[in-house]
Scaffold this active site. Structure first.
Site, short mmCIF file in Angstrom:
data_model
loop_
_atom_site.label_atom_id
_atom_site.label_comp_id
_atom_site.label_asym_id
_atom_site.label_seq_id
_atom_site.Cartn_x
_atom_site.Cartn_y
_atom_site.Cartn_z
N ASN A 1 0.84 -1.08 0.05
CA ASN A 1 -0.06 -0.24 0.07
C ASN A 1 0.74 1.26 -0.02
O ASN A 1 1.50 1.64 0.94
CB ASN A 1 -0.89 -0.11 1.31
CG ASN A 1 -1.68 1.25 1.41
OD1 ASN A 1 -1.86 2.17 0.55
ND2 ASN A 1 -2.36 1.45 2.49
N LYS B 1 0.27 4.16 -0.28
CA LYS B 1 -0.56 5.44 0.24
C LYS B 1 -0.30 6.61 -0.79
O LYS B 1 -0.22 6.41 -1.90
CB LYS B 1 -0.03 5.49 1.60
CG LYS B 1 -0.22 4.38 2.35
CD LYS B 1 -0.08 4.57 3.89
CE LYS B 1 -0.29 3.27 4.50
NZ LYS B 1 -0.50 3.56 6.03
N HIS C 1 -9.61 1.32 4.38
CA HIS C 1 -8.39 1.61 5.22
C HIS C 1 -8.48 2.61 6.45
O HIS C 1 -9.60 3.41 6.26
CB HIS C 1 -7.32 2.35 4.37
CG HIS C 1 -6.07 2.28 5.11
ND1 HIS C 1 -5.68 2.94 5.97
CD2 HIS C 1 -4.97 1.11 5.03
CE1 HIS C 1 -4.35 2.69 6.50
NE2 HIS C 1 -4.12 1.47 5.84
N GLU D 1 -7.10 4.85 7.71
CA GLU D 1 -6.90 6.57 7.18
C GLU D 1 -8.08 6.95 6.77
O GLU D 1 -8.23 8.25 6.83
CB GLU D 1 -5.44 6.54 6.75
CG GLU D 1 -4.26 6.07 7.50
CD GLU D 1 -2.99 5.68 6.77
OE1 GLU D 1 -3.01 5.68 5.41
OE2 GLU D 1 -2.05 5.13 7.44
N GLU E 1 -5.77 -4.94 10.20
CA GLU E 1 -4.68 -3.88 10.54
C GLU E 1 -5.05 -3.10 12.01
O GLU E 1 -5.65 -2.29 11.92
CB GLU E 1 -4.88 -2.86 9.56
CG GLU E 1 -4.43 -3.37 8.07
CD GLU E 1 -3.95 -2.45 7.26
OE1 GLU E 1 -2.62 -2.82 6.71
OE2 GLU E 1 -4.39 -1.21 6.96
N GLY F 1 2.03 2.33 10.64
CA GLY F 1 2.95 3.28 10.75
C GLY F 1 3.63 3.89 11.94
O GLY F 1 4.35 4.74 12.07
N SER G 1 3.04 -2.05 10.31
CA SER G 1 4.27 -2.38 10.66
C SER G 1 4.76 -3.76 10.37
O SER G 1 6.00 -3.98 10.99
CB SER G 1 4.64 -2.03 12.01
OG SER G 1 4.23 -0.23 12.41
#
Ligand code: PGA
Length: 255
Positions: free
Chosen positions: A10, A12, A96, A98, A168, A174, A214
């Site tokens: 991904n 991003k 996702h 985010e 996730e 991250g 991560s």
């Protein structure tokens, strides 16, 4: 039950088309011809055309990071499933954390996108995961269960072969903090139980559940060795060829 590992990058909101071209060329050189595990790259929309051309003659699959639920119309700034299909995109990351956090996506709105994706024969990589607060207050499985049930409402059993789930944990994305192997396995097994209640044992045992948060070469082997971990959705470590391909190698070695 045979679930092939899927290692998806991904990217991003990173990499221009030129930078994307360089990265995919490096990935192709190492992982472009192997068929032991599936490899998918998910560049930003602006890089899809160049990356699509680069992966066309390889085994590397192409994914997008989002799409709109409607097939066309007055939705300024949005991209439809058909537009993705026209670039030979096969996978699309949906829900996702985010996008849930910054763009107001909910289980309900993501559900509409998931149904639109399968209608267009795109494979949704449906992201779910708990926040740190939710984990600390013992709500992890409740949150995951609602995300699975609401996000997959009205999902037709006939299309289950298209579905990929990505677990996730939000606190691991991250941050450099990874779920332990045992935490990941426990969550994946719990998710598979919910899938089994919804779709039956046999269907649930063939749905791939990726781990994301991560993941890197140093922890990939341990996570991928868990019986219910069927691959990875990799952010930071997918932005250079070496760590990403090392994770692919870790997946191949654990076969
Ligand atoms: P990360 O991101 O590997 O950088 O934690 C994973 C993701 O957000 O998909």
């Amino acid at each position: 039950m045979s679930r092939k590992f899927l290692i998806a990058g991904n990217w991003k909101m990173n990499l221009t088309p030129d930078e994307s071209t360089s990265l995919v060329e490096e990935i192709n050189a190492v992982a472009g011809n192997q068929t032991s595990v599936q490899v998918c790259v998910c560049p930003p929309f602006t890089s899809l055309p160049v990356v699509s051309e680069k992966v066309e003659q390889t085994e590397v699959l192409l994914g997008a990071q989002n799409m709109h639920a409607q097939p066309s119309g007055a939705y300024t700034g949005e991209i439809s499933a058909e537009m993705l299909r026209s670039l030979y995109v096969s996978h699309v990351i949906l829900g996702h954390s985010e996008r849930r956090q910054y763009c107001g996506e909910t289980n309900g709105s993501i559900n509409q996108k998931i149904l639109a994706a399968i209608h267009a024969n795109l494979k949704p990589i449906y992201c779910i995961g708990e926040t740190l607060d939710e984990r600390d207050s013992g709500k992890t499985m409740d949150v995951l269960s609602s995300q699975v049930r609401e996000g997959l409402e009205n999902f037709p059993s006939s299309a289950l072969d298209l579905l990929v789930i990505a677990y996730e944990p939000v606190w691991a994305i991250g941050t450099g903090k990874t779920a332990t192997d045992e935490m990941a396995q426990e969550a994946h097994l719990g998710i598979r139980k919910v899938l089994s209640e919804m779709f039956g044992d046999s269907a649930s045992s063939s749905i791939r559940i990726l781990y994301g948060g991560s993941m890197k070469p140093e922890n990939a082997a341990g996570l991928l060795a868990q019986p219910d971990v069927d691959g990875g959705l990799i952010g930071g470590a997918s932005l250079s060829a070496k760590p990403f391909c090392d994770i692919v190698e870790a997946a191949i070695s654990s076969l």
